[in-house]
Write an enzyme that holds these catalytic residues in place. Sequence first.
Site, PDB file in Angstrom:
ATOM      1  N   SER A  59     149.800 -64.326  16.424  1.00  0.00           N
ATOM      2  CA  SER A  59     149.424 -65.625  15.862  1.00  0.00           C
ATOM      3  C   SER A  59     150.343 -66.699  16.410  1.00  0.00           C
ATOM      4  CB  SER A  59     149.539 -65.638  14.328  1.00  0.00           C
ATOM      5  OG  SER A  59     148.757 -64.627  13.737  1.00  0.00           O
ATOM      6  N   ASP A  96     157.690 -45.210  11.421  1.00  0.00           N
ATOM      7  CA  ASP A  96     158.385 -44.276  12.303  1.00  0.00           C
ATOM      8  C   ASP A  96     157.628 -42.961  12.315  1.00  0.00           C
ATOM      9  OD1 ASP A  96     160.591 -45.530  13.478  1.00  0.00           O
ATOM     10  OD2 ASP A  96     161.785 -45.340  11.651  1.00  0.00           O
ATOM     11  N   GLU A 149     155.950 -47.008  19.947  1.00  0.00           N
ATOM     12  CA  GLU A 149     156.726 -45.797  19.711  1.00  0.00           C
ATOM     13  C   GLU A 149     156.004 -44.570  20.264  1.00  0.00           C
ATOM     14  OE1 GLU A 149     158.540 -43.382  15.857  1.00  0.00           O
ATOM     15  OE2 GLU A 149     158.214 -45.551  15.713  1.00  0.00           O
ATOM     16  N   ASP A 190     159.472 -53.484  12.598  1.00  0.00           N
ATOM     17  CA  ASP A 190     159.225 -52.056  12.754  1.00  0.00           C
ATOM     18  C   ASP A 190     159.219 -51.415  11.371  1.00  0.00           C
ATOM     19  OD1 ASP A 190     159.061 -49.417  13.371  1.00  0.00           O
ATOM     20  OD2 ASP A 190     160.774 -49.371  14.729  1.00  0.00           O
TER      21      ASP A 190
END
Length: 837
Positions: free
Chosen positions: A266, A347, A184, A344
């Site tokens: 992973s 922010d 982001e 996500d």
Amino acid sequence: MLALAATAVGTVLVVREPLPQVAGRVEVPGLGAGVTVSRDERGVPFIEADTSGDLFRAQGYVHAQDRFFEMDYRRHVTAGRLSELVGENPDALEADAVIRTLGWRRVAEQEWELLQPETRENLQAYADGVNAYLDQRDRSALAVEYSILDVRLDLADPEPWTPVDSLAWLKAMAWDLKANYADELARGMAFETIGDVARVDELFPAYPQEVNLPILQASSVQPTAAAQQATTVDLSSSHLQEALASAERALSSVPNLLGEGDGIGSNSWVVSGTHTVSGLPVLANDPHLGISAPGIWTQIGLHCRERSVECPYDVSGFSFAGLPGVVIGHNGALAWGLTNLGADVTDFFLERVSDGTALLDGERVPLSTRREVIKVNGGDDVEITVRSTKHGPIVSDVLDIDALGDVPVPEGSPYGRYEVALGWAALTPGRTADAVFALAQASDADDVAAAAAMFEVPSQNIVYATTDGHIGYQAPGRIPVRADVVDSVLPSDGSWPRPGWDSAYDWQGWVPAEQMPAVQDPAEGFVVAANQAVTPAGAGPYLTSDWDYGFRAQRIRSVLEEQIRSGEQIDVATTRSLQADVDNPYARVLLPALLAVDVPDSFDDDGQDLLRTWDMRSDADSAAAAYFASVWSNLLELTFWDDLPEGYEPTGGARWLEVVRRLLETPDGSWWDDRSTVGVVEGRDEILTRALVAARRELTADLGKDPSDWRWGKVHTAAPEHDVLGSPALPAPVRRLVNPTPREVGGGAALVNATAWDAGSGSFGVTAAPAMRMVVDLADLDSSAWVTMTGASGHPGSVHYADQLTPWAEGRLFPWPFSADAIDEAASDVLELEPGR
């Protein structure tokens, strides 16, 4: 000579003094009955007790025996008190300022009251065990690190351990595994030099599900976010770019206790008994984290002598020093593995701040503030003021601790000044600690789902298998719901910074646990979860747009499909072999184009000749793998460095492979042109040729003129460093004591054997790697296998400090005893803990 001998003897005594007692008998206050701690030949402890309280009290005692300085370091970091431990150090002070701003420990303190009574009892018992060990030893007898730090600092004795110290570690886990916040920021910063949203998006392509399959193939759950009206935000403002840059500088100062970057991820997969030798499932897991000494994980067995309400645990696996329980492993009925889901959960909110207020929907809302005092060992206290909006703490310019300066917006703006606040799911108190103990007792899919509902941060993929033959997948996590903002200049899905002054961009709550993707016993007979997309595009709740691009996952899937198609039955040995797989997806994408260009010079084309016969495996002894890695880093530099701001050079991970894969289809695309060559327009083939030539010359300088002398492992080494004493700034004797000898390794970024390196750093050294590997045989748990990166002990003077490093580098695993008989047979040392006053 006598003086030198005396110094040598003194050094040996200082180094060996902290080594714990591992055999015989010792009294531990607080125990209700005797506890047995058996250690195998690698020093791994297996604890047997009659009650949960005694089990976790003993685990705390044993963790303190083996790893107390690591625990103490971790709690100083997570509390924003690193300067108290290491003294006047600008990096430590920056880290403390940012962590205090984020408030990790404040959130952990709030979580204590949310936890189930049994969890609080386990955490308290663990703390009591740690403190029982601290009470038995002076500081110098706890860890050699204290003796070294005492030379220049006035250290206080370690404080007693508390349950909140353990809970705060969960914030460090969540921070390092928070996924896309770096993407982001990178989007916002790339816009500064590129100036076009669509062109920036070309550097963050959509997940290639036509090439690399998601974890699940279908889902009936659909997104639930509602559309709202939009505002606009001018990302071209240099002042806004400065605010974003200052936020990035602040957040990058936080120590990454688990690691960071493209290599953090992973592998995990589970195969049903239909396709295994034993007729029951086989499960594999290897988390890819930062490399350090001691390693991130510590192996342990926690066994109730008789399972009951008072003692329901019979579990073994990998734990974190400082946290009770087992995070990844198996019990007598179920095995589970974790990989980073990559959701996500952060922010950046752009806030218009003025006179202690932030603009929200046309009104001014007061900022909340608090004062934090950072104590510095040997220096003056430092005071900071933390400010927050409704979206989270303001992180821009947090390093300007004398005065948190505002960043002005363009002249004439009526809205005040830009600041950057961080919204992060982990700043809402949660119950992840409950989930750790719930997973340890789980026996079926319903139990896993119930644990996943509490496993809020970090968001992980859970793969599991049971001894009665079931396999499955479950996605947990606290995932923000974001509204679909119509007519927005930028995507409103969380992939770009958000306007904090418009509530249309606020989070709308959390995705309900029952809507999180899951599957049991899929028809194809296996599940692969290696950080790729979870569901096909548009299916299921919105989780993120920034997945790992799935090349590791697809390679694992392809190998399993071929084994099943050929009738090969899968077992622990074949699974271990797949974990060490070094097939190179970069080569499969790039090699046809690299071999098609003409390198006219007979010297420069020697490297290209290596590629003509290369098997596309990045083995440690491969000359072609070394050359190809150099070609890749030079290709990225020649193609992208002229377009991106300093500090945002391509790292070379899976995202960049997907960018270049698409770019190869447009030989005259604008990205190929080197803007630094005025009046010349380069195309794909010219850049590929330059990369081949530059790589030949780079390796000639580094490894010699004759390509037959080149070897990937010579430049691609795993070099674990001590978090506090391993820096090049420390004296060489100290570094030699605490830093294990580097090991040559094969593998690379986005390979199954994921020994990542940073193509933008100028080094091929390993930055992240499988911090452990495990393979669980659900038909015979004693036939399972495991290894950790360094060793069981955190003491540099111990033979178990790095005794697993060479086997780990070679892809070997060790027997993993689970039953009482197997533990007894494997025992090299036995320590009886007895109730004491």
